[in-house]
Design a protein around this motif. Structure first.
Motif, PDB file in Angstrom:
ATOM      1  N   ALA A  51     -55.611 -33.103 -13.942  1.00  0.00           N
ATOM      2  CA  ALA A  51     -55.485 -31.714 -13.460  1.00  0.00           C
ATOM      3  C   ALA A  51     -54.549 -31.629 -12.255  1.00  0.00           C
ATOM      4  O   ALA A  51     -53.954 -30.578 -11.999  1.00  0.00           O
ATOM      5  CB  ALA A  51     -56.856 -31.156 -13.094  1.00  0.00           C
ATOM      6  N   VAL A  52     -54.391 -32.736 -11.541  1.00  0.00           N
ATOM      7  CA  VAL A  52     -53.510 -32.721 -10.363  1.00  0.00           C
ATOM      8  C   VAL A  52     -52.065 -32.379 -10.764  1.00  0.00           C
ATOM      9  O   VAL A  52     -51.302 -31.845  -9.971  1.00  0.00           O
ATOM     10  CB  VAL A  52     -53.601 -34.066  -9.586  1.00  0.00           C
ATOM     11  CG1 VAL A  52     -52.965 -35.211 -10.358  1.00  0.00           C
ATOM     12  CG2 VAL A  52     -53.016 -33.940  -8.196  1.00  0.00           C
ATOM     13  N   PHE A  53     -51.709 -32.682 -12.015  1.00  0.00           N
ATOM     14  CA  PHE A  53     -50.370 -32.347 -12.520  1.00  0.00           C
ATOM     15  C   PHE A  53     -50.444 -31.253 -13.596  1.00  0.00           C
ATOM     16  O   PHE A  53     -49.608 -31.213 -14.490  1.00  0.00           O
ATOM     17  CB  PHE A  53     -49.697 -33.586 -13.116  1.00  0.00           C
ATOM     18  CG  PHE A  53     -49.298 -34.616 -12.110  1.00  0.00           C
ATOM     19  CD1 PHE A  53     -48.440 -34.299 -11.060  1.00  0.00           C
ATOM     20  CD2 PHE A  53     -49.747 -35.921 -12.197  1.00  0.00           C
ATOM     21  CE1 PHE A  53     -48.062 -35.253 -10.133  1.00  0.00           C
ATOM     22  CE2 PHE A  53     -49.380 -36.887 -11.272  1.00  0.00           C
ATOM     23  CZ  PHE A  53     -48.530 -36.541 -10.231  1.00  0.00           C
ATOM     24  N   ASP A  54     -51.466 -30.398 -13.520  1.00  0.00           N
ATOM     25  CA  ASP A  54     -51.594 -29.342 -14.529  1.00  0.00           C
ATOM     26  C   ASP A  54     -51.163 -28.016 -13.910  1.00  0.00           C
ATOM     27  O   ASP A  54     -51.682 -27.618 -12.853  1.00  0.00           O
ATOM     28  CB  ASP A  54     -53.056 -29.270 -14.994  1.00  0.00           C
ATOM     29  CG  ASP A  54     -53.228 -28.268 -16.120  1.00  0.00           C
ATOM     30  OD1 ASP A  54     -53.583 -28.703 -17.228  1.00  0.00           O
ATOM     31  OD2 ASP A  54     -52.999 -27.051 -15.903  1.00  0.00           O
ATOM     32  N   ILE A  55     -50.232 -27.355 -14.561  1.00  0.00           N
ATOM     33  CA  ILE A  55     -49.634 -26.161 -13.965  1.00  0.00           C
ATOM     34  C   ILE A  55     -50.661 -25.041 -13.760  1.00  0.00           C
ATOM     35  O   ILE A  55     -50.649 -24.353 -12.738  1.00  0.00           O
ATOM     36  CB  ILE A  55     -48.378 -25.695 -14.764  1.00  0.00           C
ATOM     37  CG1 ILE A  55     -47.586 -24.656 -13.987  1.00  0.00           C
ATOM     38  CG2 ILE A  55     -48.696 -25.241 -16.157  1.00  0.00           C
ATOM     39  CD1 ILE A  55     -46.951 -25.145 -12.720  1.00  0.00           C
ATOM     40  N   ASP A  56     -51.582 -24.862 -14.709  1.00  0.00           N
ATOM     41  CA  ASP A  56     -52.584 -23.794 -14.551  1.00  0.00           C
ATOM     42  C   ASP A  56     -53.547 -24.113 -13.413  1.00  0.00           C
ATOM     43  O   ASP A  56     -53.947 -23.230 -12.658  1.00  0.00           O
ATOM     44  CB  ASP A  56     -53.356 -23.581 -15.862  1.00  0.00           C
ATOM     45  CG  ASP A  56     -52.441 -22.989 -16.924  1.00  0.00           C
ATOM     46  OD1 ASP A  56     -51.583 -22.160 -16.556  1.00  0.00           O
ATOM     47  OD2 ASP A  56     -52.559 -23.379 -18.094  1.00  0.00           O
ATOM     48  N   PHE A  57     -53.899 -25.382 -13.303  1.00  0.00           N
ATOM     49  CA  PHE A  57     -54.781 -25.791 -12.205  1.00  0.00           C
ATOM     50  C   PHE A  57     -54.067 -25.573 -10.865  1.00  0.00           C
ATOM     51  O   PHE A  57     -54.641 -25.030  -9.913  1.00  0.00           O
ATOM     52  CB  PHE A  57     -55.186 -27.262 -12.372  1.00  0.00           C
ATOM     53  CG  PHE A  57     -56.171 -27.707 -11.329  1.00  0.00           C
ATOM     54  CD1 PHE A  57     -57.529 -27.510 -11.517  1.00  0.00           C
ATOM     55  CD2 PHE A  57     -55.741 -28.291 -10.145  1.00  0.00           C
ATOM     56  CE1 PHE A  57     -58.444 -27.890 -10.541  1.00  0.00           C
ATOM     57  CE2 PHE A  57     -56.645 -28.669  -9.163  1.00  0.00           C
ATOM     58  CZ  PHE A  57     -57.991 -28.478  -9.360  1.00  0.00           C
ATOM     59  N   PHE A  58     -52.803 -25.958 -10.800  1.00  0.00           N
ATOM     60  CA  PHE A  58     -52.013 -25.825  -9.561  1.00  0.00           C
ATOM     61  C   PHE A  58     -51.940 -24.366  -9.102  1.00  0.00           C
ATOM     62  O   PHE A  58     -52.047 -24.078  -7.909  1.00  0.00           O
ATOM     63  CB  PHE A  58     -50.603 -26.383  -9.801  1.00  0.00           C
ATOM     64  CG  PHE A  58     -49.658 -26.237  -8.637  1.00  0.00           C
ATOM     65  CD1 PHE A  58     -49.711 -27.113  -7.561  1.00  0.00           C
ATOM     66  CD2 PHE A  58     -48.703 -25.217  -8.621  1.00  0.00           C
ATOM     67  CE1 PHE A  58     -48.822 -26.979  -6.479  1.00  0.00           C
ATOM     68  CE2 PHE A  58     -47.825 -25.087  -7.548  1.00  0.00           C
ATOM     69  CZ  PHE A  58     -47.880 -25.964  -6.479  1.00  0.00           C
ATOM     70  N   LYS A  59     -51.779 -23.451 -10.063  1.00  0.00           N
ATOM     71  CA  LYS A  59     -51.688 -22.017  -9.725  1.00  0.00           C
ATOM     72  C   LYS A  59     -52.915 -21.566  -8.949  1.00  0.00           C
ATOM     73  O   LYS A  59     -52.834 -20.761  -8.020  1.00  0.00           O
ATOM     74  CB  LYS A  59     -51.578 -21.179 -11.008  1.00  0.00           C
ATOM     75  CG  LYS A  59     -50.173 -21.105 -11.543  1.00  0.00           C
ATOM     76  CD  LYS A  59     -50.157 -20.325 -12.864  1.00  0.00           C
ATOM     77  CE  LYS A  59     -48.858 -20.600 -13.580  1.00  0.00           C
ATOM     78  NZ  LYS A  59     -48.916 -20.305 -15.003  1.00  0.00           N
ATOM     79  N   ASN A  60     -54.080 -22.075  -9.340  1.00  0.00           N
ATOM     80  CA  ASN A  60     -55.330 -21.671  -8.697  1.00  0.00           C
ATOM     81  C   ASN A  60     -55.678 -22.513  -7.477  1.00  0.00           C
ATOM     82  O   ASN A  60     -56.327 -22.038  -6.552  1.00  0.00           O
ATOM     83  CB  ASN A  60     -56.492 -21.772  -9.695  1.00  0.00           C
ATOM     84  CG  ASN A  60     -56.328 -20.751 -10.796  1.00  0.00           C
ATOM     85  OD1 ASN A  60     -55.948 -19.612 -10.540  1.00  0.00           O
ATOM     86  ND2 ASN A  60     -56.549 -21.175 -12.025  1.00  0.00           N
ATOM     87  N   ASN A  61     -55.265 -23.775  -7.534  1.00  0.00           N
ATOM     88  CA  ASN A  61     -55.637 -24.675  -6.444  1.00  0.00           C
ATOM     89  C   ASN A  61     -54.565 -25.746  -6.220  1.00  0.00           C
ATOM     90  O   ASN A  61     -54.619 -26.833  -6.810  1.00  0.00           O
ATOM     91  CB  ASN A  61     -56.997 -25.326  -6.764  1.00  0.00           C
ATOM     92  CG  ASN A  61     -57.430 -26.250  -5.651  1.00  0.00           C
ATOM     93  OD1 ASN A  61     -56.848 -26.259  -4.559  1.00  0.00           O
ATOM     94  ND2 ASN A  61     -58.469 -27.031  -5.916  1.00  0.00           N
ATOM     95  N   PRO A  62     -53.599 -25.452  -5.347  1.00  0.00           N
ATOM     96  CA  PRO A  62     -52.526 -26.426  -5.121  1.00  0.00           C
ATOM     97  C   PRO A  62     -52.919 -27.583  -4.192  1.00  0.00           C
ATOM     98  O   PRO A  62     -52.138 -28.518  -4.018  1.00  0.00           O
ATOM     99  CB  PRO A  62     -51.413 -25.593  -4.471  1.00  0.00           C
ATOM    100  CG  PRO A  62     -51.975 -24.258  -4.171  1.00  0.00           C
ATOM    101  CD  PRO A  62     -53.393 -24.199  -4.598  1.00  0.00           C
TER     102      PRO A  62
END
Ligand code: OAD
Length: 284
Positions: A58-69
Protein backbone atom coordinates in the motif's frame (compact mmCIF):
# COMPACT_ATOMS: atom_id res chain seq x y z
CA UNK A 1 34.96 -20.39 -9.37
CA UNK A 2 31.41 -21.37 -10.34
CA UNK A 3 31.06 -23.02 -13.75
CA UNK A 4 28.23 -20.63 -14.57
CA UNK A 5 30.43 -17.52 -14.06
CA UNK A 6 33.05 -19.09 -16.30
CA UNK A 7 30.31 -19.78 -18.87
CA UNK A 8 29.17 -16.18 -18.83
CA UNK A 9 32.68 -14.79 -19.15
CA UNK A 10 33.44 -17.24 -21.98
CA UNK A 11 30.43 -16.02 -23.95
CA UNK A 12 31.51 -12.41 -23.42
CA UNK A 13 35.07 -13.22 -24.47
CA UNK A 14 34.19 -15.39 -27.46
CA UNK A 15 32.12 -12.67 -29.05
CA UNK A 16 33.95 -9.40 -28.32
CA UNK A 17 31.32 -7.43 -30.21
CA UNK A 18 28.42 -8.77 -28.19
CA UNK A 19 26.52 -6.40 -25.94
CA UNK A 20 24.72 -6.81 -22.68
CA UNK A 21 21.23 -5.79 -21.70
CA UNK A 22 20.85 -5.57 -17.92
CA UNK A 23 17.44 -5.96 -16.26
CA UNK A 24 17.95 -5.10 -12.61
CA UNK A 25 16.17 -4.67 -9.30
CA UNK A 26 16.67 -3.79 -5.66
CA UNK A 27 19.18 -6.60 -5.02
CA UNK A 28 21.93 -4.68 -6.84
CA UNK A 29 21.62 -1.86 -4.28
CA UNK A 30 21.40 -3.82 -1.02
CA UNK A 31 25.18 -3.61 -0.57
CA UNK A 32 24.81 0.21 -0.74
CA UNK A 33 22.69 0.05 2.41
CA UNK A 34 19.31 0.26 0.67
CA UNK A 35 17.04 -2.62 1.68
CA UNK A 36 15.25 -4.56 -1.04
CA UNK A 37 11.51 -5.16 -0.86
CA UNK A 38 10.85 -8.86 -0.52
CA UNK A 39 13.83 -10.45 1.24
CA UNK A 40 12.61 -12.13 4.41
CA UNK A 41 13.49 -10.14 7.58
CA UNK A 42 15.59 -7.42 5.87
CA UNK A 43 13.20 -6.45 3.03
CA UNK A 44 11.23 -3.19 3.24
CA UNK A 45 7.87 -4.92 3.05
CA UNK A 46 8.75 -7.00 6.12
CA UNK A 47 9.73 -3.90 8.06
CA UNK A 48 6.79 -1.68 7.24
CA UNK A 49 4.67 -2.75 10.20
CA UNK A 50 5.61 0.49 11.99
CA UNK A 51 3.82 2.42 9.23
CA UNK A 52 0.42 0.91 10.05
CA UNK A 53 -0.32 -0.14 6.51
CA UNK A 54 -3.27 -2.38 5.62
CA UNK A 55 -0.80 -4.38 3.47
CA UNK A 56 2.87 -3.67 2.76
CA UNK A 57 2.56 -2.70 -0.90
CA UNK A 58 0.00 0.00 0.00
CA UNK A 59 2.98 2.32 0.51
CA UNK A 60 3.26 2.42 -3.31
CA UNK A 61 -0.48 2.36 -4.01
CA UNK A 62 -1.84 5.49 -5.64
CA UNK A 63 -5.31 5.27 -4.04
CA UNK A 64 -3.80 4.72 -0.62
CA UNK A 65 -1.40 7.66 -1.14
CA UNK A 66 -4.31 9.99 -2.03
CA UNK A 67 -5.85 9.35 1.38
CA UNK A 68 -2.72 8.93 3.43
CA UNK A 69 0.65 10.08 2.07
CA UNK A 70 2.42 9.69 5.45
CA UNK A 71 3.85 6.16 4.96
CA UNK A 72 5.26 7.12 1.55
CA UNK A 73 6.86 10.27 2.99
CA UNK A 74 8.50 8.25 5.78
CA UNK A 75 9.81 5.70 3.29
CA UNK A 76 10.90 8.30 0.73
CA UNK A 77 12.82 10.23 3.39
CA UNK A 78 14.77 7.06 4.16
CA UNK A 79 15.38 6.16 0.52
CA UNK A 80 15.93 9.64 -0.90
CA UNK A 81 18.80 9.64 -3.43
CA UNK A 82 22.01 11.37 -2.44
CA UNK A 83 22.54 9.35 0.71
CA UNK A 84 23.99 6.32 -1.04
CA UNK A 85 26.95 5.34 -3.23
CA UNK A 86 26.72 2.88 -6.15
CA UNK A 87 27.65 -0.78 -5.66
CA UNK A 88 30.29 -2.84 -7.43
CA UNK A 89 27.51 -4.12 -9.65
CA UNK A 90 26.55 -0.58 -10.74
CA UNK A 91 30.19 0.18 -11.56
CA UNK A 92 30.49 -3.07 -13.49
CA UNK A 93 27.60 -1.95 -15.72
CA UNK A 94 29.42 1.37 -16.20
CA UNK A 95 32.59 -0.54 -17.06
CA UNK A 96 30.63 -2.47 -19.69
CA UNK A 97 29.65 0.87 -21.19
CA UNK A 98 33.28 2.09 -21.16
CA UNK A 99 34.26 -1.12 -22.95
CA UNK A 100 31.52 -0.52 -25.52
CA UNK A 101 29.69 -3.65 -24.36
CA UNK A 102 26.57 -2.12 -22.82
CA UNK A 103 23.40 -1.99 -24.85
CA UNK A 104 20.93 -0.92 -22.18
CA UNK A 105 20.06 -1.01 -18.48
CA UNK A 106 16.44 -1.47 -17.50
CA UNK A 107 16.12 -0.74 -13.82
CA UNK A 108 13.19 -1.08 -11.44
CA UNK A 109 15.12 0.91 -8.87
CA UNK A 110 14.28 4.46 -7.92
CA UNK A 111 17.61 5.17 -6.25
CA UNK A 112 19.21 6.62 -9.45
CA UNK A 113 22.49 4.82 -8.64
CA UNK A 114 22.90 3.82 -12.30
CA UNK A 115 23.26 7.54 -13.16
CA UNK A 116 25.41 8.08 -10.08
CA UNK A 117 27.81 5.39 -11.34
CA UNK A 118 28.15 7.42 -14.54
CA UNK A 119 26.14 5.31 -16.99
CA UNK A 120 24.85 7.54 -19.79
CA UNK A 121 21.23 8.61 -19.44
CA UNK A 122 20.29 7.38 -22.90
CA UNK A 123 21.27 3.83 -21.93
CA UNK A 124 19.09 3.76 -18.81
CA UNK A 125 15.38 2.98 -18.68
CA UNK A 126 14.00 3.78 -15.27
CA UNK A 127 11.03 1.44 -15.54
CA UNK A 128 9.54 2.49 -12.22
CA UNK A 129 10.45 6.16 -12.61
CA UNK A 130 12.59 8.15 -10.19
CA UNK A 131 12.59 11.11 -7.81
CA UNK A 132 14.04 13.32 -10.56
CA UNK A 133 10.73 14.97 -11.49
CA UNK A 134 7.30 15.37 -9.91
CA UNK A 135 3.68 15.96 -10.81
CA UNK A 136 0.39 16.86 -9.15
CA UNK A 137 -1.75 13.73 -8.87
CA UNK A 138 -4.87 15.88 -9.26
CA UNK A 139 -4.22 18.16 -12.26
CA UNK A 140 -0.98 16.62 -13.56
CA UNK A 141 0.96 19.92 -13.34
CA UNK A 142 4.68 19.14 -13.58
CA UNK A 143 7.18 20.17 -10.92
CA UNK A 144 10.95 20.09 -10.62
CA UNK A 145 12.77 17.92 -8.12
CA UNK A 146 13.15 20.56 -5.40
CA UNK A 147 9.54 20.97 -4.30
CA UNK A 148 9.11 17.37 -3.14
CA UNK A 149 12.71 17.03 -1.97
CA UNK A 150 12.35 19.98 0.39
CA UNK A 151 9.15 18.63 1.95
CA UNK A 152 10.35 15.05 2.22
CA UNK A 153 13.76 15.82 3.68
CA UNK A 154 12.18 18.03 6.36
CA UNK A 155 9.23 15.70 6.94
CA UNK A 156 8.33 15.13 10.56
CA UNK A 157 5.93 12.58 11.94
CA UNK A 158 3.22 13.39 14.44
CA UNK A 159 -0.19 15.07 14.61
CA UNK A 160 -0.18 18.62 13.27
CA UNK A 161 3.35 18.29 11.90
CA UNK A 162 2.60 16.80 8.50
CA UNK A 163 3.48 19.16 5.69
CA UNK A 164 3.02 17.69 2.23
CA UNK A 165 4.07 19.11 -1.14
CA UNK A 166 0.88 20.61 -2.64
CA UNK A 167 0.09 21.88 -6.10
CA UNK A 168 0.16 25.65 -6.68
CA UNK A 169 -2.13 25.40 -9.69
CA UNK A 170 -5.07 23.39 -8.36
CA UNK A 171 -4.11 24.24 -4.73
CA UNK A 172 -5.14 21.00 -3.06
CA UNK A 173 -3.55 18.32 -5.25
CA UNK A 174 -0.72 16.31 -3.74
CA UNK A 175 2.61 16.49 -5.53
CA UNK A 176 4.26 13.14 -5.96
CA UNK A 177 7.58 12.12 -7.54
CA UNK A 178 7.30 10.38 -10.88
CA UNK A 179 7.80 6.98 -9.29
CA UNK A 180 5.45 4.41 -10.73
CA UNK A 181 2.96 3.33 -8.09
CA UNK A 182 0.71 0.29 -8.29
CA UNK A 183 -2.24 1.49 -10.36
CA UNK A 184 -0.08 3.76 -12.56
CA UNK A 185 1.42 3.19 -15.99
CA UNK A 186 5.10 2.62 -16.62
CA UNK A 187 6.82 5.22 -18.79
CA UNK A 188 6.21 4.64 -22.50
CA UNK A 189 10.01 4.46 -23.01
CA UNK A 190 9.95 1.13 -21.15
CA UNK A 191 7.57 -0.44 -23.66
CA UNK A 192 9.07 1.10 -26.79
CA UNK A 193 12.64 0.15 -25.82
CA UNK A 194 11.61 -3.35 -24.81
CA UNK A 195 9.84 -3.87 -28.10
CA UNK A 196 12.81 -2.48 -30.04
CA UNK A 197 15.27 -4.68 -28.13
CA UNK A 198 13.15 -7.82 -28.51
CA UNK A 199 13.19 -7.36 -32.29
CA UNK A 200 16.94 -6.74 -32.19
CA UNK A 201 17.45 -9.95 -30.23
CA UNK A 202 15.27 -11.93 -32.61
CA UNK A 203 17.45 -10.84 -35.54
CA UNK A 204 20.87 -10.94 -33.85
CA UNK A 205 20.55 -13.41 -31.00
CA UNK A 206 24.31 -14.12 -30.83
CA UNK A 207 25.16 -10.47 -30.36
CA UNK A 208 23.23 -9.85 -27.14
CA UNK A 209 23.15 -11.35 -23.68
CA UNK A 210 20.39 -10.43 -21.26
CA UNK A 211 21.43 -10.41 -17.60
CA UNK A 212 18.71 -10.23 -14.93
CA UNK A 213 20.13 -9.28 -11.56
CA UNK A 214 18.92 -8.56 -8.03
CA UNK A 215 15.24 -8.90 -8.77
CA UNK A 216 12.54 -11.27 -7.54
CA UNK A 217 10.81 -10.86 -10.93
CA UNK A 218 7.57 -10.52 -8.98
CA UNK A 219 6.19 -7.26 -10.35
CA UNK A 220 4.35 -6.96 -13.63
CA UNK A 221 5.09 -5.89 -16.38
CA UNK A 222 8.85 -5.86 -15.72
CA UNK A 223 8.83 -9.56 -14.78
CA UNK A 224 7.34 -10.51 -18.15
CA UNK A 225 10.54 -9.40 -19.87
CA UNK A 226 12.26 -12.66 -18.87
CA UNK A 227 9.83 -14.81 -20.85
CA UNK A 228 10.01 -12.27 -23.69
CA UNK A 229 13.71 -12.90 -24.34
CA UNK A 230 13.73 -14.89 -27.61
CA UNK A 231 14.65 -18.57 -27.10
CA UNK A 232 17.68 -18.19 -29.38
CA UNK A 233 19.26 -15.52 -27.18
CA UNK A 234 21.18 -16.17 -23.96
CA UNK A 235 19.61 -15.13 -20.67
CA UNK A 236 21.39 -15.07 -17.37
CA UNK A 237 20.14 -14.68 -13.81
CA UNK A 238 22.44 -13.28 -11.13
CA UNK A 239 20.44 -13.39 -7.93
CA UNK A 240 20.49 -14.91 -4.46
CA UNK A 241 17.52 -17.11 -5.31
CA UNK A 242 15.94 -18.72 -8.34
CA UNK A 243 13.00 -16.58 -9.44
CA UNK A 244 10.34 -15.82 -12.04
CA UNK A 245 10.46 -17.33 -15.47
CA UNK A 246 13.92 -18.81 -14.76
CA UNK A 247 12.18 -21.00 -12.19
CA UNK A 248 8.88 -21.58 -13.99
CA UNK A 249 10.16 -22.18 -17.50
CA UNK A 250 13.92 -22.80 -17.30
CA UNK A 251 15.78 -23.06 -20.58
CA UNK A 252 18.81 -25.28 -21.24
CA UNK A 253 20.72 -22.21 -22.37
CA UNK A 254 20.05 -20.19 -19.17
CA UNK A 255 23.11 -19.20 -17.16
CA UNK A 256 21.95 -19.10 -13.57
CA UNK A 257 24.30 -17.78 -10.89
CA UNK A 258 22.72 -17.87 -7.44
CA UNK A 259 25.18 -15.68 -5.57
CA UNK A 260 25.76 -12.19 -4.31
CA UNK A 261 25.75 -9.95 -7.38
CA UNK A 262 28.80 -7.88 -6.32
CA UNK A 263 30.93 -11.03 -5.89
CA UNK A 264 29.76 -12.29 -9.28
CA UNK A 265 30.81 -9.15 -11.15
CA UNK A 266 34.14 -9.12 -9.34
CA UNK A 267 34.79 -12.66 -10.58
CA UNK A 268 33.55 -11.74 -14.04
CA UNK A 269 35.81 -8.69 -14.17
CA UNK A 270 38.76 -10.85 -13.12
CA UNK A 271 37.98 -13.41 -15.81
CA UNK A 272 37.68 -10.68 -18.44
CA UNK A 273 40.94 -9.04 -17.34
CA UNK A 274 39.06 -5.92 -16.23
CA UNK A 275 39.52 -6.11 -12.46
CA UNK A 276 41.95 -3.19 -12.31
CA UNK A 277 39.62 -1.05 -14.44
CA UNK A 278 36.71 -1.92 -12.16
CA UNK A 279 38.69 -0.98 -9.06
CA UNK A 280 39.72 2.32 -10.67
CA UNK A 281 36.11 3.16 -11.42
CA UNK A 282 35.07 2.38 -7.85
CA UNK A 283 37.84 4.41 -6.26
CA UNK A 284 37.03 7.31 -8.60
P1 OAD B 1 12.63 -7.53 -4.52
O1 OAD B 1 12.91 -7.15 -3.11
O2 OAD B 1 11.29 -8.06 -4.84
O3 OAD B 1 13.71 -8.62 -4.98
C1 OAD B 1 15.09 -8.47 -4.75
C2 OAD B 1 15.79 -9.76 -5.15
O4 OAD B 1 17.19 -9.55 -5.05
C3 OAD B 1 15.45 -10.95 -4.26
O5 OAD B 1 15.22 -12.09 -5.06
C4 OAD B 1 16.71 -11.11 -3.38
O6 OAD B 1 16.95 -12.46 -3.03
C5 OAD B 1 17.79 -10.60 -4.32
N1 OAD B 1 18.96 -10.02 -3.66
C6 OAD B 1 19.00 -9.18 -2.60
N2 OAD B 1 20.27 -8.79 -2.33
C7 OAD B 1 21.06 -9.42 -3.26
C8 OAD B 1 22.46 -9.42 -3.52
N3 OAD B 1 23.33 -8.71 -2.80
N4 OAD B 1 22.91 -10.17 -4.55
C9 OAD B 1 22.06 -10.90 -5.32
N5 OAD B 1 20.72 -10.92 -5.12
C10 OAD B 1 20.22 -10.20 -4.11
O7 OAD B 1 13.01 -6.26 -5.42
P2 OAD B 1 12.57 -5.96 -6.92
O8 OAD B 1 12.49 -7.21 -7.72
O9 OAD B 1 13.44 -4.88 -7.41
O10 OAD B 1 8.30 -1.04 -6.88
O11 OAD B 1 11.11 -5.39 -6.69
C11 OAD B 1 10.35 -4.94 -7.79
C12 OAD B 1 9.46 -3.78 -7.40
O12 OAD B 1 8.67 -4.13 -6.27
C13 OAD B 1 10.20 -2.54 -6.96
O13 OAD B 1 10.64 -1.75 -8.04
C14 OAD B 1 9.21 -1.82 -6.09
C15 OAD B 1 8.50 -2.98 -5.42
O14 OAD B 1 7.14 -2.80 -5.22
C16 OAD B 1 8.35 0.32 -6.76
O15 OAD B 1 9.19 0.88 -6.10
C17 OAD B 1 7.33 1.06 -7.48
Amino acid sequence: MKKSIKQLSSILKENPNSKVIFMVGAGISTSCGIPDFRSPKTGLYHNLSKLNLPYAEAVFDIDFFKNNPVPFYILAKELYPGNFKPSKFHYFMKLMEDKNRLHRVYTQNIDTLEREAGISGEKIIEAHGSFASNHCINCNERYELEIFKEKVTNFEEGPGKHDFAKCRKCVDGLIKPNIVFFGENLPSSFFTSLDYDRKLLEKNSDDYIVIFAGTSLAVYPFCSSAAAVPEMATRSLVNKELVGNFKKEPRDSDIVILENCDSVVEELARELGWLEDLEKLISG
